[in-house]
Write a protein that holds these residues in place. Structure first.
Motif, PDB file in Angstrom:
ATOM      1  N   ALA A  39      -1.292  12.894  23.468  1.00 14.24           N
ATOM      2  CA  ALA A  39      -1.844  14.282  22.732  1.00 14.24           C
ATOM      3  C   ALA A  39      -2.084  14.365  21.587  1.00 14.24           C
ATOM      4  N   LEU A  40      -1.333  13.716  20.760  1.00 17.40           N
ATOM      5  CA  LEU A  40      -1.253  13.528  19.383  1.00 17.40           C
ATOM      6  C   LEU A  40      -2.081  12.667  18.797  1.00 17.40           C
ATOM      7  N   GLY A  41      -2.771  11.783  19.540  1.00 21.34           N
ATOM      8  CA  GLY A  41      -3.757  10.762  19.071  1.00 21.34           C
ATOM      9  C   GLY A  41      -3.069   9.451  18.522  1.00 21.34           C
ATOM     10  N   VAL A  42      -1.840   9.004  19.015  1.00 18.09           N
ATOM     11  CA  VAL A  42      -1.163   7.847  18.805  1.00 18.09           C
ATOM     12  C   VAL A  42      -1.913   6.766  19.239  1.00 18.09           C
ATOM     13  N   LYS A  43      -2.135   5.496  18.374  1.00 20.51           N
ATOM     14  CA  LYS A  43      -3.027   4.678  18.723  1.00 20.51           C
ATOM     15  C   LYS A  43      -2.425   3.751  19.801  1.00 20.51           C
ATOM     16  N   GLU A  44      -0.972   3.289  19.737  1.00 12.93           N
ATOM     17  CA  GLU A  44      -0.282   2.574  20.620  1.00 12.93           C
ATOM     18  C   GLU A  44       1.157   2.933  20.773  1.00 12.93           C
ATOM     19  N   MET A  45       1.560   2.725  21.948  1.00 10.12           N
ATOM     20  CA  MET A  45       2.806   3.341  22.244  1.00 10.12           C
ATOM     21  C   MET A  45       3.522   2.515  23.553  1.00 10.12           C
ATOM     22  N   ASP A  46       4.835   2.076  23.129  1.00  9.39           N
ATOM     23  CA  ASP A  46       5.263   1.230  24.438  1.00  9.39           C
ATOM     24  C   ASP A  46       6.837   1.926  24.359  1.00  9.39           C
ATOM     25  N   CYS A  47       7.476   2.206  25.471  1.00  2.00           N
ATOM     26  CA  CYS A  47       8.786   2.596  25.640  1.00  2.00           C
ATOM     27  C   CYS A  47       9.451   2.108  27.017  1.00  2.00           C
ATOM     28  N   ILE A  48      10.811   1.892  26.715  1.00  2.00           N
ATOM     29  CA  ILE A  48      11.545   1.572  27.892  1.00  2.00           C
ATOM     30  C   ILE A  48      12.781   2.293  27.939  1.00  2.00           C
ATOM     31  N   ALA A  49      12.941   3.016  29.022  1.00  2.00           N
ATOM     32  CA  ALA A  49      13.926   4.098  29.206  1.00  2.00           C
ATOM     33  C   ALA A  49      14.812   3.647  30.277  1.00  2.00           C
ATOM     34  N   THR A  50      16.201   3.601  29.927  1.00  2.00           N
ATOM     35  CA  THR A  50      17.095   3.174  31.056  1.00  2.00           C
ATOM     36  C   THR A  50      18.167   4.279  30.896  1.00  2.00           C
ATOM     37  N   PRO A  51      19.273   4.381  32.097  1.00  2.00           N
ATOM     38  CA  PRO A  51      20.204   5.354  31.988  1.00  2.00           C
ATOM     39  C   PRO A  51      21.024   5.284  30.828  1.00  2.00           C
ATOM     40  N   ASN A 213      18.112   9.682  42.549  1.00  2.00           N
ATOM     41  CA  ASN A 213      17.431   8.990  41.492  1.00  2.00           C
ATOM     42  C   ASN A 213      17.324   7.483  41.306  1.00  2.00           C
ATOM     43  N   ALA A 214      18.531   6.783  41.958  1.00  2.00           N
ATOM     44  CA  ALA A 214      18.580   5.562  41.787  1.00  2.00           C
ATOM     45  C   ALA A 214      17.561   4.790  43.050  1.00  2.00           C
ATOM     46  N   ILE A 215      17.423   5.686  44.126  1.00  2.00           N
ATOM     47  CA  ILE A 215      16.566   5.421  45.077  1.00  2.00           C
ATOM     48  C   ILE A 215      15.053   5.506  44.759  1.00  2.00           C
ATOM     49  N   ARG A 216      14.850   6.518  44.085  1.00  2.00           N
ATOM     50  CA  ARG A 216      13.395   6.922  43.429  1.00  2.00           C
ATOM     51  C   ARG A 216      13.040   5.966  42.428  1.00  2.00           C
ATOM     52  N   ASP A 217      14.095   5.431  41.374  1.00  2.00           N
ATOM     53  CA  ASP A 217      13.656   4.698  40.413  1.00  2.00           C
ATOM     54  C   ASP A 217      13.445   3.149  41.016  1.00  2.00           C
ATOM     55  N   THR A 218      14.024   2.842  42.031  1.00  4.50           N
ATOM     56  CA  THR A 218      13.838   1.464  42.507  1.00  4.50           C
ATOM     57  C   THR A 218      12.681   1.270  43.370  1.00  4.50           C
ATOM     58  N   ILE A 219      12.204   2.401  43.901  1.00 11.55           N
ATOM     59  CA  ILE A 219      10.842   2.459  44.708  1.00 11.55           C
ATOM     60  C   ILE A 219       9.785   2.176  43.831  1.00 11.55           C
ATOM     61  N   GLY A 221       9.956   0.824  41.153  1.00 16.70           N
ATOM     62  CA  GLY A 221       9.828  -0.539  40.242  1.00 16.70           C
ATOM     63  C   GLY A 221      10.549  -0.569  38.914  1.00 16.70           C
ATOM     64  N   ASP A 222      11.434   0.425  38.617  1.00 18.96           N
ATOM     65  CA  ASP A 222      12.408   0.680  37.464  1.00 18.96           C
ATOM     66  C   ASP A 222      13.481  -0.031  38.035  1.00 18.96           C
ATOM     67  N   LEU A 223      13.736  -1.399  38.185  1.00 19.04           N
ATOM     68  CA  LEU A 223      14.713  -2.005  38.973  1.00 19.04           C
ATOM     69  C   LEU A 223      16.485  -1.877  38.308  1.00 19.04           C
ATOM     70  N   ILE A 224      16.211  -2.233  36.823  1.00 17.90           N
ATOM     71  CA  ILE A 224      17.464  -1.801  36.006  1.00 17.90           C
ATOM     72  C   ILE A 224      18.042  -0.555  36.291  1.00 17.90           C
ATOM     73  N   SER A 225      17.232   0.489  35.835  1.00 18.55           N
ATOM     74  CA  SER A 225      17.771   1.923  36.126  1.00 18.55           C
ATOM     75  C   SER A 225      18.050   2.202  37.669  1.00 18.55           C
ATOM     76  N   GLY A 226      17.512   1.569  38.568  1.00 16.06           N
ATOM     77  CA  GLY A 226      18.045   1.770  39.762  1.00 16.06           C
ATOM     78  C   GLY A 226      19.272   1.425  40.389  1.00 16.06           C
ATOM     79  N   ILE A 227      19.374   0.006  39.785  1.00 11.14           N
ATOM     80  CA  ILE A 227      20.657  -0.557  40.239  1.00 11.14           C
ATOM     81  C   ILE A 227      21.839   0.043  39.360  1.00 11.14           C
TER      82      ILE A 227
END
Length: 259
Positions: A39-51, A213-219, A221-227
């Motif tokens: 929304a703020l017009g950022v050209k590139e953005m990458d993020c990884i979130a884990t618990p 949340n673990a089941i939802r994250d695993t489904i 494809g967020d395997l690290i978070s799910g485990i």
């Protein structure tokens, strides 16, 4: 409009941090960052979130990268804060508030305990356990014992919030206290069923949201978070069972309970 990179990084970092610290899914934290940056017009953005952490890299102009990393060490459940983050991010993406205003609201949300009268919160835990006891077949006696044990558990476990691995210790002591109240009260009164009290008492402490949340994250494809979330939920459940099991075993050993 020129974007202040430092303020933007602080805004998205706080948003994701509050979501992860209060029971939100990792994909929710990532999507919130995505929506704000887009929304703020950022050209590139990458993020990884884990618990246990957030890693964010943005490039406002598509040339220079800026990165922020935040360690998540506290995790609890507060759905009211998740709702407030949704509202703040929505206002920000619709240009209804500035980054400065968003930061102020986010910091207020992070610092907010969520309960104006902490004394009442202990009774909420007690009533939750008591009504679960009724659902599982308990009567008035079991209801009262569960209410008292739930209040004591809330008082005791609150003391563990500021130490590392507090979830493990609070779950152990919760199981011990609930089992003690259940067995001693029924033994002294020669009345009631301790099983109803124990089952009703531990229900509010079971990690249902964490496992969901673990089941939802695993489904997704967020395997690290799910485990990670799954292991955390199982560990908490085992802690409750261990605390309760030790008291039941000792009660049989000293004759408070008989087969």
């Amino acid at each position: 409009m020129e974007i202040n990179v430092e303020k933007l990084l602080k805004t998205i970092k706080l948003s994701a941090q509050i979501i992860l610290e209060n029971g939100g899914e990792t994909y929710r934290a990532e999507e919130t960052i995505n929506f704000i940056c887009k929304a703020l017009g950022v050209k590139e953005m990458d993020c990884i979130a884990t618990p246990t952490g957030i890693y964010i890299t943005i490039s406002v102009d598509g040339k220079e990268n800026n990165t922020v990393v935040k360690r998540i060490s506290k995790r609890t459940i507060n759905l009211a804060k998740l709702n407030r983050i949704n509202n703040i991010s929505r206002q920000l993406t619709q240009k209804n508030i500035t980054l400065d205003e968003a930061i102020v609201q986010l910091e207020e949300t992070r610092e907010d305990s969520g309960i104006k009268h902490k004394f009442y919160s202990y009774f909420y835990g007690g009533f939750s356990a008591a009504f679960f006891t009724l659902i599982f077949g308990g009567g008035v006696f079991e209801f009262i014992v569960s209410l008292l044990s739930g209040i004591v558990v809330a008082l005791v476990t609150k003391k563990f919030e500021n130490i590392h691995s507090y979830q493990f210790y609070s779950s152990i002591f919760a199981g011990i206290i609930i089992a003690l109240f259940a067995i001693l009260s029924t033994h002294i009164a020669h009345f009631g069923n301790y099983n109803y009290i124990i089952v009703g008492g531990i229900m509010p402490h079971l990690p249902g949201l964490a496992m969901t949340n673990a089941i939802r994250d695993t489904i997704r494809g967020d395997l690290i978070s799910g485990i990670t979330r799954g292991a955390d939920a199982i560990f908490t459940a085992y802690s409750l069972a261990a605390g309760t099991g030790v008291i039941i075993y000792l009660s049989y050993a000293i004759g408070l309970l008989t087969v």
